[in-house]
Design a protein around this motif. Structure first.
Motif, mmCIF file in Angstrom:
data_model
loop_
_atom_site.group_PDB
_atom_site.id
_atom_site.type_symbol
_atom_site.label_atom_id
_atom_site.label_comp_id
_atom_site.label_asym_id
_atom_site.label_seq_id
_atom_site.Cartn_x
_atom_site.Cartn_y
_atom_site.Cartn_z
ATOM 1 N N GLU A 1 -7.481 3.975 -3.505
ATOM 2 C CA GLU A 1 -7.683 4.392 -4.895
ATOM 3 C C GLU A 1 -8.781 5.443 -4.995
ATOM 4 O O GLU A 1 -8.625 6.462 -5.690
ATOM 5 C CB GLU A 1 -8.033 3.176 -5.758
ATOM 6 N N GLU A 2 -9.881 5.229 -4.309
ATOM 7 C CA GLU A 2 -10.986 6.187 -4.347
ATOM 8 C C GLU A 2 -10.597 7.498 -3.674
ATOM 9 O O GLU A 2 -10.924 8.585 -4.177
ATOM 10 C CB GLU A 2 -12.223 5.592 -3.671
ATOM 11 N N ALA A 3 -9.880 7.402 -2.568
ATOM 12 C CA ALA A 3 -9.434 8.615 -1.880
ATOM 13 C C ALA A 3 -8.529 9.449 -2.790
ATOM 14 O O ALA A 3 -8.647 10.678 -2.853
ATOM 15 C CB ALA A 3 -8.696 8.257 -0.589
ATOM 16 N N LEU A 4 -7.638 8.792 -3.506
ATOM 17 C CA LEU A 4 -6.728 9.499 -4.404
ATOM 18 C C LEU A 4 -7.484 10.195 -5.539
ATOM 19 O O LEU A 4 -7.138 11.309 -5.938
ATOM 20 C CB LEU A 4 -5.695 8.523 -4.970
ATOM 21 N N LYS A 5 -8.511 9.564 -6.064
ATOM 22 C CA LYS A 5 -9.334 10.205 -7.099
ATOM 23 C C LYS A 5 -9.967 11.486 -6.567
ATOM 24 O O LYS A 5 -9.996 12.515 -7.247
ATOM 25 C CB LYS A 5 -10.436 9.238 -7.566
ATOM 26 N N ARG A 6 -10.456 11.412 -5.336
ATOM 27 C CA ARG A 6 -11.103 12.580 -4.740
ATOM 28 C C ARG A 6 -10.090 13.686 -4.437
ATOM 29 O O ARG A 6 -10.371 14.865 -4.640
ATOM 30 C CB ARG A 6 -11.838 12.168 -3.466
ATOM 31 N N ILE A 7 -8.918 13.292 -3.942
ATOM 32 C CA ILE A 7 -7.881 14.289 -3.649
ATOM 33 C C ILE A 7 -7.424 14.959 -4.938
ATOM 34 O O ILE A 7 -7.227 16.183 -4.991
ATOM 35 C CB ILE A 7 -6.687 13.633 -2.922
ATOM 36 N N ASP A 8 -7.247 14.170 -5.995
ATOM 37 C CA ASP A 8 -6.842 14.713 -7.293
ATOM 38 C C ASP A 8 -7.871 15.732 -7.783
ATOM 39 O O ASP A 8 -7.522 16.839 -8.243
ATOM 40 C CB ASP A 8 -6.707 13.561 -8.294
ATOM 41 N N ARG A 9 -9.142 15.385 -7.684
ATOM 42 C CA ARG A 9 -10.215 16.295 -8.114
ATOM 43 C C ARG A 9 -10.200 17.583 -7.289
ATOM 44 O O ARG A 9 -10.378 18.689 -7.802
ATOM 45 C CB ARG A 9 -11.551 15.579 -8.005
ATOM 46 N N PHE A 10 -9.970 17.407 -5.984
ATOM 47 C CA PHE A 10 -9.945 18.569 -5.088
ATOM 48 C C PHE A 10 -8.789 19.512 -5.452
ATOM 49 O O PHE A 10 -8.977 20.729 -5.531
ATOM 50 C CB PHE A 10 -9.788 18.077 -3.645
ATOM 51 N N ILE A 11 -7.613 18.949 -5.706
ATOM 52 C CA ILE A 11 -6.445 19.766 -6.041
ATOM 53 C C ILE A 11 -6.686 20.547 -7.332
ATOM 54 O O ILE A 11 -6.342 21.739 -7.446
ATOM 55 C CB ILE A 11 -5.190 18.895 -6.153
ATOM 56 N N ASP B 1 4.214 16.375 -3.528
ATOM 57 C CA ASP B 1 5.540 15.862 -3.191
ATOM 58 C C ASP B 1 5.467 15.081 -1.888
ATOM 59 O O ASP B 1 4.844 15.533 -0.913
ATOM 60 C CB ASP B 1 6.520 17.024 -3.058
ATOM 61 N N CYS B 2 6.087 13.913 -1.859
ATOM 62 C CA CYS B 2 6.012 13.073 -0.652
ATOM 63 C C CYS B 2 7.271 12.218 -0.560
ATOM 64 O O CYS B 2 7.624 11.523 -1.517
ATOM 65 C CB CYS B 2 4.769 12.180 -0.708
ATOM 66 N N HIS B 3 7.949 12.303 0.589
ATOM 67 C CA HIS B 3 9.109 11.428 0.783
ATOM 68 C C HIS B 3 8.608 10.009 1.006
ATOM 69 O O HIS B 3 7.449 9.787 1.396
ATOM 70 C CB HIS B 3 9.958 11.914 1.968
ATOM 71 N N ILE B 4 9.462 9.038 0.751
ATOM 72 C CA ILE B 4 9.077 7.635 0.935
ATOM 73 C C ILE B 4 9.230 7.278 2.408
ATOM 74 O O ILE B 4 10.345 7.269 2.942
ATOM 75 C CB ILE B 4 9.939 6.698 0.077
ATOM 76 N N PRO B 5 8.123 7.015 3.113
ATOM 77 C CA PRO B 5 8.227 6.683 4.537
ATOM 78 C C PRO B 5 8.857 5.306 4.717
ATOM 79 O O PRO B 5 8.406 4.325 4.141
ATOM 80 C CB PRO B 5 6.766 6.700 5.011
ATOM 81 N N GLY B 6 9.889 5.248 5.537
ATOM 82 C CA GLY B 6 10.591 3.988 5.743
ATOM 83 C C GLY B 6 9.929 3.076 6.755
ATOM 84 O O GLY B 6 10.289 1.912 6.874
ATOM 85 N N GLY B 7 8.951 3.614 7.490
ATOM 86 C CA GLY B 7 8.297 2.810 8.509
ATOM 87 C C GLY B 7 6.922 3.344 8.863
ATOM 88 O O GLY B 7 6.430 4.308 8.271
ATOM 89 N N LYS C 1 2.509 11.439 -5.670
ATOM 90 C CA LYS C 1 3.424 12.182 -6.538
ATOM 91 C C LYS C 1 2.808 12.373 -7.920
ATOM 92 O O LYS C 1 2.986 13.416 -8.559
ATOM 93 C CB LYS C 1 4.757 11.448 -6.638
ATOM 94 N N GLY C 2 2.054 11.351 -8.373
ATOM 95 C CA GLY C 2 1.433 11.411 -9.687
ATOM 96 C C GLY C 2 0.372 12.486 -9.804
ATOM 97 O O GLY C 2 0.108 12.987 -10.904
ATOM 98 N N ARG D 1 0.828 -1.206 0.000
ATOM 99 C CA ARG D 1 0.000 0.000 0.000
ATOM 100 C C ARG D 1 0.865 1.261 0.000
ATOM 101 O O ARG D 1 0.549 2.233 -0.679
ATOM 102 C CB ARG D 1 -0.913 0.000 1.222
ATOM 103 N N ARG D 2 1.941 1.247 0.788
ATOM 104 C CA ARG D 2 2.839 2.401 0.820
ATOM 105 C C ARG D 2 3.362 2.733 -0.567
ATOM 106 O O ARG D 2 3.318 3.884 -1.016
ATOM 107 C CB ARG D 2 4.021 2.130 1.755
ATOM 108 N N ASN D 3 3.865 1.713 -1.249
ATOM 109 C CA ASN D 3 4.448 1.934 -2.560
ATOM 110 C C ASN D 3 3.423 2.511 -3.537
ATOM 111 O O ASN D 3 3.711 3.452 -4.288
ATOM 112 C CB ASN D 3 5.032 0.633 -3.110
ATOM 113 N N PHE D 4 2.228 1.951 -3.502
ATOM 114 C CA PHE D 4 1.165 2.440 -4.390
ATOM 115 C C PHE D 4 0.747 3.860 -4.027
ATOM 116 O O PHE D 4 0.633 4.727 -4.895
ATOM 117 C CB PHE D 4 -0.043 1.502 -4.305
#
Length: 392
Positions: free
Chosen positions: A379-389, A317-323, A312-313, A303-306
């Motif tokens: 996935e759904e949250a990202l669609k909504r965030i993208d629309r909001f931005i 901008d987001c650093h990769i959280p190591g934990g 970023k897509g 999930r983190r990787n996705f």
């Protein structure tokens, strides 16, 4: 003659408590609870249920009528297992007098501060950080002093930033890696630099390692395992995150006896002991729960990787959280403050995130998103965030 007028009662409240603000996270949860179709990326807990064998162990203890108090420090069998578990991180603690089972890791942090901090002592707190640290320092009369980190260095604390803030009143530093809310980790060489500063100024360390098992790319390094650090470190951990046992409220402190015995005294008076049934569940978790824990960890990494790649897509901008299981993206490109972004996103798109400012001033310009939820929800949250931005 009788007195007919009585003085009106005035609330007798602690000025210290009155000056502490309520948790900034709660406001958004309270607002979200009044709305429908909300996707919450704000809750700091696993979306997995506690494994069945762990729940069954607790049920069995109830069925057997094991419902009395345990020893104040917790069941000896559990403390022995905790000691053995911690040895995997190259630390060595006596089950008899160096481990205390607590009501969540949160109580452990409170005990550590109450047992060590005098009024006026300064406590360095690496920010952004868990919301309770500064208020708990204030409640014991200490003075919280923020040590900033930044996205440029992956929210890792730098030794020089610590040393610049040390004064003759500095007594302690509170570290939390893997970090909530940033997901940052510290590697061994980085921690060794910090350890040199800590030893140079003879500081105590309270090391919150509740997310120790949730590191994805390198192995966790425990602060007391570093050379010269065991005798000056109070280790905080528990079962909530790695073992999906948040509601069981079970944690522990591990420390040299000189600290552990004082924390135990406070625990005796404030709590008596942690829940008996929860302790039996924890015994099962440590004995037979490692496979389930590893499966959860694999899922979190996926999930983190996705999620980070997708953030970023869509331009965050987001650093990769190591934990841990949090992403801490920057929202400065939107021109909104963290509070504005989180509130507008919730109202307009029904996605709940936490503004970075609730984790300290250094969190401004960021939001905390928990990816401890299903890929479908992410996935759904990202669609909504993208629309909001795009509509900002």
């Amino acid at each position: 003659m009788t007195m007919s007028n009585h003085l009106k009662h005035q609330p007798r409240l602690s000025q210290t408590v009155k000056q502490i603000k309520p948790s900034g996270i709660r406001r958004f949860f309270d607002l979200a609870s009044t709305m429908e179709d909300v996707i919450s990326l704000g809750v700091g807990e696993p979306d997995f249920s506690t494994p069945w064998n762990v729940r069954e162990a607790s049920i069995a203890s109830l069925e057997q009528g094991i419902t009395s108090y345990t020893a104040n420090a917790g069941l000896l069998e559990l403390r022995q297992l905790i000691s053995g578990y911690l040895s995997k991180f190259d630390t060595n603690y006596s089950p008899e007098n160096e481990i205390v089972v607590t009501v969540g890791a949160s109580e452990g942090i409170d005990l550590a501060l109450r047992a060590t901090i005098n009024p006026g002592d300064e406590v360095l707190i690496v920010e952004p950080c868990f919301v309770s640290y500064a208020p708990l320092v204030s409640l014991v009369g200490g003075i919280p002093v923020a040590v900033p980190t930044s996205i440029e260095n992956g929210f890792k604390v730098i030794a020089t930033e610590i040393e610049q803030r040390v004064t003759n009143k500095t007594k302690c530093i509170l570290l939390s890696y893997p970090n909530n809310p940033t997901g940052a980790i510290m590697e061994k060489d980085e921690l060794e630099e910090i350890a040199q500063i800590i030893q140079k100024h003879d500081l105590l360390v309270i090391s919150d390692e509740i997310y120790a098992e949730l590191t994805y790319d390198v192995n966790h390094v425990s602060v007391p395992a570093l050379k010269g650090m065991w005798e000056r470190t109070i280790l905080i951990s528990g079962f909530s995150k790695s073992f999906a046992m948040t509601g069981w409220r079970l944690g522990y402190v591990a420390a040299p006896e000189v600290y552990a015995k004082e924390m135990l005294k406070i625990h005796q008076y404030a709590m008596m002991c942690a829940s008996t049934m929860a302790q039996y569940a924890a015994i099962e978790a440590l004995t037979n729960g490692r496979e389930e824990m590893e499966n959860m960890k694999v899922s979190y990494k996926q999930r983190r990787n996705f999620f980070v790649k997708s953030l970023k897509g869509i331009g965050l901008d987001c650093h990769i959280p190591g934990g841990a299981f949090y992403a801490f993206p920057s929202i400065t490109s939107t021109g909104l403050t963290s509070e504005e972004f989180a509130e507008k996103l919730l109202i307009e798109e029904h996605v709940a995130v936490v503004p970075g400012t609730v984790f300290g001033a250094g969190g401004e310009g960021h939001i905390r998103c928990s990816y401890a939820t299903s890929l479908q929800q992410l996935e759904e949250a990202l669609k909504r965030i993208d629309r909001f931005i795009k509509n900002c």
